[in-house]
Motif scaffolding. Structure first.
Motif, mmCIF file in Angstrom:
data_model
loop_
_atom_site.group_PDB
_atom_site.id
_atom_site.type_symbol
_atom_site.label_atom_id
_atom_site.label_comp_id
_atom_site.label_asym_id
_atom_site.label_seq_id
_atom_site.Cartn_x
_atom_site.Cartn_y
_atom_site.Cartn_z
ATOM 1 N N GLU A 1 64.913 -19.878 81.996
ATOM 2 C CA GLU A 1 63.651 -19.313 82.462
ATOM 3 C C GLU A 1 62.838 -19.027 81.219
ATOM 4 N N HIS B 1 70.788 -11.840 89.898
ATOM 5 C CA HIS B 1 71.199 -11.171 88.660
ATOM 6 C C HIS B 1 72.582 -10.543 88.794
ATOM 7 N N ASP C 1 66.912 -16.057 92.132
ATOM 8 C CA ASP C 1 66.696 -15.161 90.980
ATOM 9 C C ASP C 1 67.829 -14.134 90.923
ATOM 10 N N HIS D 1 67.208 -16.193 80.582
ATOM 11 C CA HIS D 1 65.902 -16.037 79.931
ATOM 12 C C HIS D 1 65.922 -16.589 78.508
ATOM 13 N N HIS E 1 70.706 -15.937 87.050
ATOM 14 C CA HIS E 1 70.974 -15.350 85.724
ATOM 15 C C HIS E 1 72.431 -14.934 85.612
ATOM 16 N N HIS F 1 67.637 -20.916 90.644
ATOM 17 C CA HIS F 1 67.230 -19.788 89.785
ATOM 18 C C HIS F 1 68.338 -18.737 89.803
HETATM 19 ZN ZN LIG Z 1 64.656 -14.928 86.807
#
Ligand SMILES: [Zn+2]
Ligand SMILES: [Zn+2]
Length: 488
Positions: free
Chosen positions: A228, A345, A343, A202, A162, A160
């Motif tokens: 995602e 970023h 996750d 996303h 981004h 996961h």
């Molecule tokens: Zn995410």
């Protein structure tokens, strides 16, 4: 079974056509002679309507005599790229192209392969052959055409992350923030010692072209295509396909979550519910999993450990850990693999912070290091979550009766009252202790040897898994279950 066939079909389609030994649509042949020295030779072919990908595989003789043939391509309207003498195969799709070439629609009409001849000797006759492959299937770029590593084993990665293709940003040279290019994520994953990373921006598909360009240079780091799927009722990663998956849950095209699940399966994707117990409402819009009518029999994984959640709650455990949500589904009879994801970023985030790339790491026993292999490993469930993202921690579980054996993620049938002997294997965690969980409850069975304990089979299906904790009780790793079923 149908799901498997669909998976094979789509993964097959994602393999470059020239690597599948399919017959070419055109074979263009000719000769280069002395008079062609320092000239350009156009070689034309007619592309029909509806083509979504064009691949050229080129070869020629005469190299020993110093003949050189450069390559370029024109479509009926415009220049599509020039690779000189540096690539023998290249592909152009609607969304991606081999470096040197321009992606975009592939219009019908007369295309021209441009041959440039920087050198050929007066007496040399060289033969060339261009095999042209056309495809008409929707789908994004092909990433790795073959496994990065053959052989079954434990592979460590992050599922996961981004980039600037959604809301990932990182520091610029002057200390400002900018949308973060994909290569920074690949470099951070490499520095972390990971074997794979899924990039899951996303809803968009715009990161796949960059991933296709990066994969050849990152030949020890598998880049797994993901997105995602970000809805108003929860987030789910879909790994595998590069084709667009409609995320508009509640809209006419995706009226309910089962339609979304079918779209993901139809594209050959593996669906994982993300951070299911994240807050919802105005605190975090659409973050928690609230989609009604989810068919958990068709959910591949649940992201029980999310790096962003760990950072927000100040530790692995807390209300945002998804273990209770996942175990409720296991107790309902579903077999769903628990995974983790950073996750991330910001690819530049310091590696000692939760939600940096690889914190947590998901460790998957897979048949090979390829997207197909990793997804097979996730389905099989011999998987554990390593919160610290170590390079060497191991947590495995096996079980046996007098007649059969199973490993983590697998199933074992046992008669009522029969003793099932479990063996947990731990490495890279000195003095850590095992925590046994059966059907969501902590158990304290007697260990007959380090890592070896037994459980008596009841008369109902059950599951057993192990966690790893340090001497202070901090959760280090979460293991997946072995499923017990009553034998007749
Ligand atoms: Zn995410
Ligand atoms: Zn999310």
């Amino acid at each position: 079974m149908i799901r498997c066939l669909l998976t094979l079909l789509v993964l097959c389609l994602a393999t470059p056509v020239w690597a599948r030994e399919q017959a070419p649509d055109f074979v263009l042949t000719g000769q280069i002679v002395g008079g062609d020295h320092q000239t350009y030779k156009p070689v034309s072919f007619d592309v029909p309507d509806g083509v979504t990908r064009l691949t050229v595989a080129f070869d020629y003789t005469g190299r020993d005599q110093k003949t050189v043939i450069d390559l370029g391509l024109m479509d009926p309207h415009r220049f599509r790229g020039w690779s000189g003498g540096n690539k023998r195969t290249f592909t152009l799709g609607v969304e991606d192209a081999t470096m040197s070439y321009l992606p975009g629609p592939l219009p019908a009409g007369r295309w021209t392969l441009l041959l440039g001849v920087p050198n050929t000797r007066a007496e040399t006759v060289a033969s060339f052959e261009a095999r042209i492959f056309l495809e008409r299937t929707p789908g994004g770029p092909s990433l790795a055409a073959k496994p990065l590593k053959a052989g079954a084993g434990w592979y460590r990665g992050d599922l996961h992350a981004h980039t600037g293709h959604s809301d990932g940003s990182c520091q610029t040279q002057s200390g400002a923030r900018a949308p973060c290019p994909v290569y920074r994520t690949a470099e951070a994953a490499t520095a972390r010692g990971l074997d794979f990373i899924a990039i899951t921006d996303h809803n968009t598909t715009s990161h796949f072209a960059a991933m296709a360009q990066l994969q050849p240079a990152f030949d020890r780091l598998l880049l797994i295509p993901g997105r995602e799927v970000t809805t108003f009722h929860g987030h789910a990663n879909v790994f595998g396909p590069t084709a667009f998956i409609d995320f508009r849950l509640g809209d006419a095209a995706v009226p309910n979550v089962r339609t979304l699940q079918s779209l993901a399966e139809g594209a050959g994707g593996f669906l994982s519910i993300n951070h299911p117990t994240a807050l919802s409402g105005e605190a975090c819009m659409g973050c928690g999993w609230t989609a009604p009518d989810t068919d958990y029999a068709r959910v591949g994984a649940i992201e029980v450990a999310n790096g962003g959640s760990e950072r927000a709650q100040g530790g692995a455990e807390g209300p945002l850990l998804g273990v209770a949500f996942w175990e409720a589904q296991l107790n309902a009879g579903h077999r769903i693999t628990a995974i983790g994801g950073s996750d991330n970023h910001d690819a530049g985030l310091s590696s000692d912070i939760a939600s940096s790339i690889g914190r947590p790491t998901t460790v998957v026993h897979a048949p090979e290091l390829s997207t197909t292999g990793l997804l097979a490993g996730l389905r099989a469930g011999r998987v554990f979550i390593d919160f610290d993202g170590s390079r060497d921690r191991l947590l495995d579980l096996s079980a046996r009766t007098a007649r059969s054996t199973a490993t983590m993620g697998g199933a074992l049938a046992a008669r009522r009252g029969e003793t099932v002997i479990f063996t947990a294997t731990v490495a890279g965690a000195d003095q850590a202790r095992l925590e046994i969980v059966q059907d969501g409850e902590k158990r304290a069975p007697v260990f007959t040897r380090p890592g070896v304990f037994s459980i008596r089979m009841g008369d109902r299906p059950s599951w057993v898994r192990v966690n790893l904790r340090d001497t202070d009780g901090r959760l280090l790793a979460i293991g997946n279950p072995i499923y017990l079923s009553p034998a007749p």
